[in-house]
Design a protein around this motif. Structure first.
Motif, PDB file in Angstrom:
ATOM      1  N   UNK A  65     -46.182  -3.423  52.087  1.00 37.41           N
ATOM      2  CA  UNK A  65     -46.595  -4.232  50.935  1.00 37.41           C
ATOM      3  C   UNK A  65     -45.617  -4.109  49.768  1.00 37.41           C
ATOM      4  N   UNK A  66     -45.759  -5.046  48.846  1.00 38.40           N
ATOM      5  CA  UNK A  66     -45.104  -4.949  47.545  1.00 38.40           C
ATOM      6  C   UNK A  66     -46.185  -5.033  46.476  1.00 38.40           C
ATOM      7  N   UNK A  67     -45.904  -4.417  45.345  1.00 39.82           N
ATOM      8  CA  UNK A  67     -46.803  -4.455  44.187  1.00 39.82           C
ATOM      9  C   UNK A  67     -46.090  -5.210  43.073  1.00 39.82           C
ATOM     10  N   UNK A  68     -46.769  -6.199  42.510  1.00 39.58           N
ATOM     11  CA  UNK A  68     -46.206  -7.047  41.456  1.00 39.58           C
ATOM     12  C   UNK A  68     -46.888  -6.703  40.141  1.00 39.58           C
ATOM     13  N   UNK A  69     -46.090  -6.289  39.164  1.00 38.15           N
ATOM     14  CA  UNK A  69     -46.586  -6.044  37.804  1.00 38.15           C
ATOM     15  C   UNK A  69     -46.352  -7.292  36.964  1.00 38.15           C
ATOM     16  N   UNK A  70     -47.394  -7.740  36.261  1.00 35.96           N
ATOM     17  CA  UNK A  70     -47.257  -8.873  35.353  1.00 35.96           C
ATOM     18  C   UNK A  70     -47.859  -8.480  34.003  1.00 35.96           C
ATOM     19  N   UNK A 124     -40.789 -12.603  31.024  1.00 35.07           N
ATOM     20  CA  UNK A 124     -40.202 -12.587  32.363  1.00 35.07           C
ATOM     21  C   UNK A 124     -39.608 -11.224  32.695  1.00 35.07           C
ATOM     22  N   UNK A 125     -39.014 -10.569  31.701  1.00 35.64           N
ATOM     23  CA  UNK A 125     -38.390  -9.269  31.930  1.00 35.64           C
ATOM     24  C   UNK A 125     -39.405  -8.208  32.336  1.00 35.64           C
ATOM     25  N   UNK A 126     -40.686  -8.464  32.059  1.00 30.68           N
ATOM     26  CA  UNK A 126     -41.734  -7.497  32.407  1.00 30.68           C
ATOM     27  C   UNK A 126     -42.349  -7.758  33.784  1.00 30.68           C
ATOM     28  N   UNK A 127     -41.925  -8.834  34.452  1.00 27.41           N
ATOM     29  CA  UNK A 127     -42.358  -9.058  35.828  1.00 27.41           C
ATOM     30  C   UNK A 127     -41.533  -8.161  36.740  1.00 27.41           C
ATOM     31  N   UNK A 128     -42.210  -7.278  37.471  1.00 26.95           N
ATOM     32  CA  UNK A 128     -41.497  -6.311  38.312  1.00 26.95           C
ATOM     33  C   UNK A 128     -42.135  -6.249  39.697  1.00 26.95           C
ATOM     34  N   UNK A 129     -41.343  -5.787  40.649  1.00 31.27           N
ATOM     35  CA  UNK A 129     -41.797  -5.684  42.022  1.00 31.27           C
ATOM     36  C   UNK A 129     -41.366  -4.334  42.580  1.00 31.27           C
ATOM     37  N   UNK A 130     -42.322  -3.592  43.187  1.00 31.69           N
ATOM     38  CA  UNK A 130     -42.007  -2.269  43.708  1.00 31.69           C
ATOM     39  C   UNK A 130     -42.831  -1.979  44.950  1.00 31.69           C
ATOM     40  N   UNK A 131     -42.488  -0.880  45.627  1.00 34.19           N
ATOM     41  CA  UNK A 131     -43.258  -0.410  46.775  1.00 34.19           C
ATOM     42  C   UNK A 131     -44.465   0.396  46.291  1.00 34.19           C
ATOM     43  N   UNK A 132     -45.329   0.775  47.238  1.00 34.94           N
ATOM     44  CA  UNK A 132     -46.519   1.545  46.875  1.00 34.94           C
ATOM     45  C   UNK A 132     -46.165   2.887  46.236  1.00 34.94           C
ATOM     46  N   UNK A 133     -44.995   3.456  46.607  1.00 39.88           N
ATOM     47  CA  UNK A 133     -44.604   4.751  46.041  1.00 39.88           C
ATOM     48  C   UNK A 133     -43.841   4.610  44.734  1.00 39.88           C
ATOM     49  N   UNK A 134     -43.730   3.386  44.225  1.00 41.85           N
ATOM     50  CA  UNK A 134     -43.044   3.162  42.962  1.00 41.85           C
ATOM     51  C   UNK A 134     -41.561   2.890  43.079  1.00 41.85           C
ATOM     52  N   UNK A 135     -41.019   2.925  44.288  1.00 38.19           N
ATOM     53  CA  UNK A 135     -39.588   2.672  44.475  1.00 38.19           C
ATOM     54  C   UNK A 135     -39.294   1.175  44.424  1.00 38.19           C
ATOM     55  N   UNK A 136     -38.034   0.852  44.223  1.00 43.23           N
ATOM     56  CA  UNK A 136     -37.599  -0.538  44.171  1.00 43.23           C
ATOM     57  C   UNK A 136     -37.870  -1.194  45.525  1.00 43.23           C
TER      58      UNK A 136
END
Length: 422
Positions: A91-96, A179-191
């Motif tokens: 999975x990926x986690x999307x921060x908005x 837009x700069x605050x939209x981020x995507x990471x793995x469950x462990x917080x890695x890129x």
């Protein structure tokens, strides 16, 4: 009503109609993903490389114009925050971030162009959110702090973010910060970013070579099986027939009339909510002409290609579109009317750099009785007119974008005024 597509005896045309969305989605992935990662550098060596980065956002920080050719029938109301997801490794986690009162949406399309999920103002609100998106094989535990979970039907997903912007100056700067605050990471917080080989020339938007088409569809099918219940028609019984089926189907889909008439010369090309079902022809037509369209609850796209008399709209003539007092579009967010050349489905370059007009256009003029008239023509109708410039001496069409349309539109009860020659 649609035009008649050719029917090859071996069914190659049916195979193309079914799989064209897959190919066009892979072509869009090649065209809209990043060559370079801010920390890890270029995905491949040299400008000819087809390697790209996925699982990371790329952004447009300005509204698109006539020099932007990657997407057909683009909008001129929002900036885009684009991402392709590869869920094969998890999975990926999307921060908005908190978007305040602003309209925004992240629309998720599967590899078959089904707009199956949303995050945004209409669906999940404007607060800060953490969204977990996973593929069909994941069976892990959802960590604390996740706002919503989205189960994707395949491993390749196109996420198209749209954020409303009112100008190319101060408001655009505010949106850029969001837009700069939209981020995507793995469950462990890695890129989450990974390299993929798109195997396509992102600049090529024509009818594909049969060998490239087959290789691309074969690879996409391994990661994105057909929707449940859909019988796979691939590969065609006579693969060599792709050479004639591809140009015929592509040309036929481009020439199709809009199938859902609304009256007054208006029709709607997209009547889908989350899934195309068994309407493979419409799915292919939208992938060819209108790829990336949202489902109708989020946005509707009534389109006019003809005037009140049924004659094709043409830049050699002058037209008026008039909304009676109190009879304008009914929306929960905003509406706009956008102009496109018929030849390539792109914006019309013009001296006032106006590609759309709508309820947020500065200086929009209503008559004393509250009615609203928009002039569609190549020459300037004067300072007192609401002018949407048309291409000179060539056919055009217009799209009335309705964001968060009200029931009158969703239930097709709204009376769309015809476009009349002046």
């Amino acid at each position: 009503m649609t035009t008649s597509l050719p029917h090859a005896s071996d069914g190659a045309d049916a195979s193309v109609i079914q799989t064209l969305p897959l190919f066009e989605m892979m072509r869009m992935r090649a065209a809209t993903t990043a060559r370079r990662h801010s920390l890890h550098g270029f995905a491949g060596e040299g400008r000819a490389s087809a390697m790209r980065w996925v699982n990371q956002f790329t952004h447009t920080h300005r509204r698109l114009g006539p020099d932007d050719r990657e997407v057909v029938s683009p909008n001129n109301d929002t900036v885009y925050s684009n991402a392709w997801l590869d869920l094969s490794a998890g999975p990926v986690v999307i921060d908005s971030p908190d978007m305040g009162e602003r309209y925004w949406t992240l629309g998720l399309l599967d590899a078959w162009t089904n707009p199956f999920a949303y995050v945004g103002r209409r669906s999940t609100g404007n607060r800060a959110q953490r969204t977990l998106v996973h593929g069909p094989s994941w069976q892990g535990t959802v960590p604390a702090g996740i706002t919503q979970v989205i189960a994707a039907p395949g491993d390749d997903i196109w996420l198209i973010g749209r954020i409303l912007v009112d100008d190319d100056g101060p408001d655009a700067a505010q949106v850029r910060a969001l837009q700069a605050q939209l981020r995507m990471e793995r469950l462990d917080g890695s890129d989450a970013a990974v390299r993929v080989d798109t195997a396509l020339d992102a600049a090529d938007t024509g009818v594909p070579d049969p060998r490239l088409y087959r290789a691309t569809v074969d690879a996409a099918l391994q990661r994105n099986p057909p929707p449940p219940g859909e019988r796979l028609l691939w590969p065609p019984a006579a693969p060599e027939a792709l050479a004639s089926a591809l140009p015929a189907v592509y040309a036929g889909l481009r020439a199709d009339q809009q199938p859902h008439a609304l009256g007054g010369g208006w029709a709607i090309p997209v009547l889908v909510r989350t899934h195309w079902g068994d309407d493979l022809h419409s799915r292919a037509r939208i992938a060819r002409n209108f790829i990336g369209a949202l489902g109708m609850d989020e946005a509707m796209y009534p389109t006019a290609e003809v005037d009140v008399d049924g004659a094709p709209l043409h830049g050699a003539r002058r037209y008026a579109l008039s909304f009676a007092p109190g009879a304008g579009p009914r929306v929960g967010a905003f509406w706009s009317l956008t102009m496109y050349r018929r030849s390539d489905c792109l914006f019309v370059a013009n001296p006032i750099a106006r590609y759309s007009i709508g309820d947020r256009t500065p200086g929009l003029r209503h008559a004393a009785d509250g009615s609203l008239t928009i002039r569609l023509q190549a020459d300037d109708p004067g300072p007192d007119a609401n002018w949407l410039p048309a291409p000179r001496d060539e056919p055009f069409y217009v799209v009335l974008r309705l964001y968060q349309p009200h029931a009158e539109h969703l239930e097709q009860r709204f009376a769309y005024p015809p476009i009349r020659p002046v």
